[in-house]
Design an enzyme around this catalytic site. Structure first.
Site, PDB file in Angstrom:
ATOM      1  N   SER A  99       0.703  -1.073   0.102  1.00 33.16           N
ATOM      2  CA  SER A  99       0.019   0.189  -0.101  1.00 33.16           C
ATOM      3  C   SER A  99       0.941   1.052   0.030  1.00 33.16           C
ATOM      4  O   SER A  99       1.610   1.406   0.980  1.00 33.16           O
ATOM      5  CB  SER A  99      -0.719  -0.156   1.196  1.00 33.16           C
ATOM      6  N   LYS A 177      -6.746   1.137  -3.441  1.00 34.01           N
ATOM      7  CA  LYS A 177      -6.253   0.656  -2.240  1.00 34.01           C
ATOM      8  C   LYS A 177      -6.591   1.592  -0.948  1.00 34.01           C
ATOM      9  O   LYS A 177      -7.082   1.426   0.086  1.00 34.01           O
ATOM     10  CB  LYS A 177      -4.915   0.012  -2.002  1.00 34.01           C
ATOM     11  N   LYS A 245      -0.784   5.444   7.875  1.00 31.57           N
ATOM     12  CA  LYS A 245      -0.161   5.638   6.607  1.00 31.57           C
ATOM     13  C   LYS A 245      -1.037   5.711   5.488  1.00 31.57           C
ATOM     14  O   LYS A 245      -1.217   6.767   4.553  1.00 31.57           O
ATOM     15  CB  LYS A 245       0.732   4.676   6.370  1.00 31.57           C
TER      16      LYS A 245
END
Length: 307
Positions: A99, A177, A245
């Site tokens: 990711s 994502k 994140k």
């Protein structure tokens, strides 16, 4: 892809079972990992290992499954330097399955193209489904690639996932994502809030989740993360800090697209608080503990103010 040969960089909680599924599908896989124990386990499954990432330079595809793009850039530095001196075969694919930031992976793609003289291409193909999906080979794989590159890599993706889609050019997979994490991160947080509210009101959380699952609030997140939230089981299936994140990538992409994302903004702050509480290495379900700690502080502050 003519040759069922691949390099695999990163044999962590997700990477190890993903690489194992490639082996099971008949791929010859050479892997690199920072810690040797994971390589020993991989070799026991029939894979092979290399001492350095640059040793994978002549394979038709190299998969990277490391925590973030900065880790991938560090791991691939010598590989790119080697390609600059002697270019790889045309059509070599570097597949980023971590990711990462959609804009940053596009910039990485440009650097790889330049270093390889245009012979190597970067494809971003992040995954969803957690460690269970990685083990079962049922991951959802979101790819950003040209139609041609996607078709070439489809056999590779199909060995690791059951839902594989091309979402657009490089960067589109990472944006998909980010959208996935927006839903997973905020839904998990909402379930955690509901659990704390219910338990502090004298209700059985497992019973609450059971009835929620039968109604409109039912979801895959509830099915998979719900039992861990109810049991307060925070043994990591993946570090919770990564959600901070990932939601930051949502904010970054939203700013570029001119989209309002109030839920993502709230989620970034909540998962930042999770990290501040020192819970980042626990399972995503530990967001319930974060909310519990906030609740305790609220109670203390209210008591102090009343006195």
């Amino acid at each position: 892809m003519d040759r069922k040969e691949a390099g695999f960089v990163g044999l962590g909680l997700m990477g190890a079972p993903m690489a194992a599924n490639l082996l099971a599908a008949g791929w010859a896989v050479s892997a690199w990992n920072r810690s040797p124990a994971a390589l020993d386990a991989f070799e026991a499954r029939g894979g092979s290992s290399v001492a350095a990432v640059e040793a994978l330079r002549d394979l038709p595809v190299i998969v990277f499954m490391l925590p973030d793009l900065s880790d991938i850039e560090d791991a691939s530095a010598a590989l790119l330097a080697g390609w600059a001196a002697r270019p790889p075969a045309p059509g070599t694919a570097v597949v980023v399955m971590s990711s990462v930031s959609p804009s940053a992976v596009q910039a990485f793609g440009a650097r790889v193209a330049e270093a390889s003289g245009g012979y190597a291409v970067v494809v971003d193909a992040p995954v969803s489904g957690g460690t269970k999906g990685a083990v079962d080979g049922t991951l959802a794989i979101m790819a950003g690639a040209s139609e041609e590159d996607f078709r070439r890599l489809l056999p590779l993706f199909s060995a690791m996932g059951s839902t594989v889609r091309r979402l657009g050019p490089l960067g589109a997979g990472s944006l998909a994502k980010a959208c996935n994490q927006l839903i997973v991160g905020t839904t998990t947080a909402a379930l955690a809030e509901a659990a704390e509210l219910a338990e502090r009101s004298g209700m059985d959380v497992a019973a609450l989740y059971e009835v929620l699952a039968g109604g409109l609030a039912g979801s895959r997140v509830l099915d998979i993360v719900g039992p861990r939230l109810a049991a307060k089981n925070y043994e990591p299936t993946g570090p919770a800090r990564f959600m901070h994140k990932d939601l930051s990538f949502v904010l970054e992409s939203a700013a570029a697209a001119g989209a309002a994302v109030p839920m993502a903004a709230a989620g970034v702050e909540l998962y930042a608080e999770l990290k501040r509480q020192g819970l980042g290495d626990r399972d995503l379900a530990v967001v319930r503990q974060t909310i519990s700690n906030l609740s305790d502080n609220t109670t203390v502050n209210t008591t102090v103010k009343t006195k």
